[in-house]
Write an enzyme that holds these catalytic residues in place. Structure first.
Site, PDB file in Angstrom:
ATOM      1  N   GLY A  12      38.416 -23.210   7.134  1.00  0.00           N
ATOM      2  CA  GLY A  12      37.745 -22.208   6.317  1.00  0.00           C
ATOM      3  C   GLY A  12      38.470 -21.960   5.015  1.00  0.00           C
ATOM      4  N   ALA A  13      38.972 -23.034   4.402  1.00  0.00           N
ATOM      5  CA  ALA A  13      39.878 -22.899   3.250  1.00  0.00           C
ATOM      6  C   ALA A  13      39.192 -23.063   1.907  1.00  0.00           C
ATOM      7  CB  ALA A  13      41.017 -23.906   3.372  1.00  0.00           C
ATOM      8  N   TYR A 156      31.110 -10.601  16.468  1.00  0.00           N
ATOM      9  CA  TYR A 156      32.295 -10.870  15.655  1.00  0.00           C
ATOM     10  C   TYR A 156      33.517 -10.172  16.244  1.00  0.00           C
ATOM     11  CZ  TYR A 156      35.291 -10.696  11.455  1.00  0.00           C
ATOM     12  OH  TYR A 156      36.338 -10.792  10.566  1.00  0.00           O
ATOM     13  N   ALA A 159      34.632 -11.811  19.449  1.00  0.00           N
ATOM     14  CA  ALA A 159      35.288 -13.082  19.160  1.00  0.00           C
ATOM     15  C   ALA A 159      36.705 -12.869  18.645  1.00  0.00           C
ATOM     16  CB  ALA A 159      34.471 -13.877  18.147  1.00  0.00           C
TER      17      ALA A 159
END
Length: 267
Positions: A12-13, A156, A159
Site C-alpha cells: 500500500g505504498a 475495518y 480487521a
C-alpha cells in the site's frame, strides 16, 4: 543512516502513510520496494524517491492474491539480495450503512481479506527471508485506533483488532527466528483519502489532545523506530501514534468545564 544495507518491502505504498514510510526509510539508507494494487501509483511514488537520489523500485501487488504477494516478495529478495523489513500497510475500508442489518457480507469479507489476511499472506511469504536477515528481520503492521476503541466501521475495526492479535502471534513465532513484529495504531491521519473532506479533518482535530490530526510523516517516523535496531528489544507491542485520542476525551473534558467549544484547534 539506520537502514544502510537494509532491504524493505512496503505494501500500500503508492501514497499516504505507505509512501511517507518508503521515503523515510529510504532517506536513512534502505533500498525500498514500494508495492501497491495500483502499479502505476506505486511506480510514480518510487520514481519521486529515485529523483531525490534514493533507492526505490516498485511492483504491482494485490495483497488479496497469494501469488502476487509471493512474486513481490521474491522480487524484493532477488533484486536487493535480501529482505530485512516488511511493512504491512495495505488495507480495505467500506463505510458502515446506517443499520447493522444492512452490512453486506462481501464488504465485510473484503475488508478482512485485504487488511488482515493480506498481512498474513505477506508475513508468510517474507518470514524465511526475514529469518535469514542476521537478526535484523522486522515486521511492522499498520493498525488503527479503531482496533483499540469504538470509532465506528465494523469490518475495518474488526480487521485492525485482528491485526493486533496477529502481530502478537507473529512476535511469538518470530522471536526464536530473530524476527520482531510490532504494530502501530494511528489516529486520524491527513492522507489523500480525505481529499474533499478537509472540513471533517478540521472538526476531528478539535477532539485530539495534541490539537491536530496526524500527518503521514508522524506514522513513518514510528515505523522507522520499530523497524530499526533502536527497537531491538521490542516485539509484540501495539504503539498508538494518535495525538492522545485513546487517553483523552477533549469534548467531554471541555463539557465538564462548562465550555461550549473545545479549546484545542488544528495547528
Amino acid at each position: 543512516m539506520r537502514f544502510d544495507g537494509y532491504a524493505v518491502l512496503i505494501t500500500g505504498a503508492g501514497r499516504g502513510i505507505g509512501e511517507a514510510t518508503a521515503r523515510r526509510l529510504a532517506s536513512e539508507g534502505a533500498r525500498v520496494l514500494l508495492t501497491d494494487a495500483d502499479g502505476e501509483r506505486a511506480e510514480k511514488a518510487a520514481a519521486a524517491l529515485r529523483a531525490d537520489g534514493l533507492t526505490a523500485e516498485s511492483a504491482t501487488c494485490d495483497v488479496g492474491d497469494r501469488a502476487a504477494v509471493e512474486a513481490a516478495t521474491a522480487h524484493a529478495a532477488d533484486r536487493f539480495g535480501r529482505l530485512d523489513v516488511l511493512v504491512n500497510n495495505a488495507y480495505s475500508f467500506h463505510p458502515d450503512p446506517d443499520l447493522l442489518e444492512d452490512v453486506r457480507d462481501e464488504d465485510w469479507a473484503r475488508d478482512l481479506d485485504i487488511t488482515l489476511t493480506g498481512a498474513l499472506r505477506c508475513a508468510r511469504a517474507a518470514m524465511p527471508h526475514l529469518a535469514a536477515a542476521d537478526g535484523r528481520g522486522a515486521i511492522v503492521n499498520i493498525g488503527s485506533v479503531n482496533g483499540e476503541q469504538d470509532f465506528g466501521a465494523h469490518a475495518y475495526s474488526a480487521a485492525k483488532a485482528g491485526l493486533a492479535g496477529l502481530t502478537r502471534t507473529l512476535a511469538g513465532h518470530g522471536a526464536p527466528r530473530g524476527v520482531r513484529a510490532n504494530l502501530i495504531a494511528p489516529g486520524t491521519v491527513a492522507t489523500p483519502t480525505w481529499t474533499g473532506r478537509e472540513v471533517s479533518l478540521q472538526q476531528a482535530a478539535a477532539h485530539y489532545p495534541l490539537g491536530r490530526v496526524g500527518r503521514p510523516e508522524d506514522i513513518a517516523a514510528a515505523v522507522a523506530f520499530l523497524a530499526s535496531a533502536d527497537a531491538a528489544w521490542i516485539t509484540g507491542v501495539t504503539l498508538p501514534v494518535d495525538g492522545g485520542i485513546l487517553v483523552g476525551n477533549v469534548g467531554l473534558r471541555e463539557a465538564l468545564r462548562g465550555s461550549a467549544q473545545p479549546t484545542c484547534r488544528i495547528r
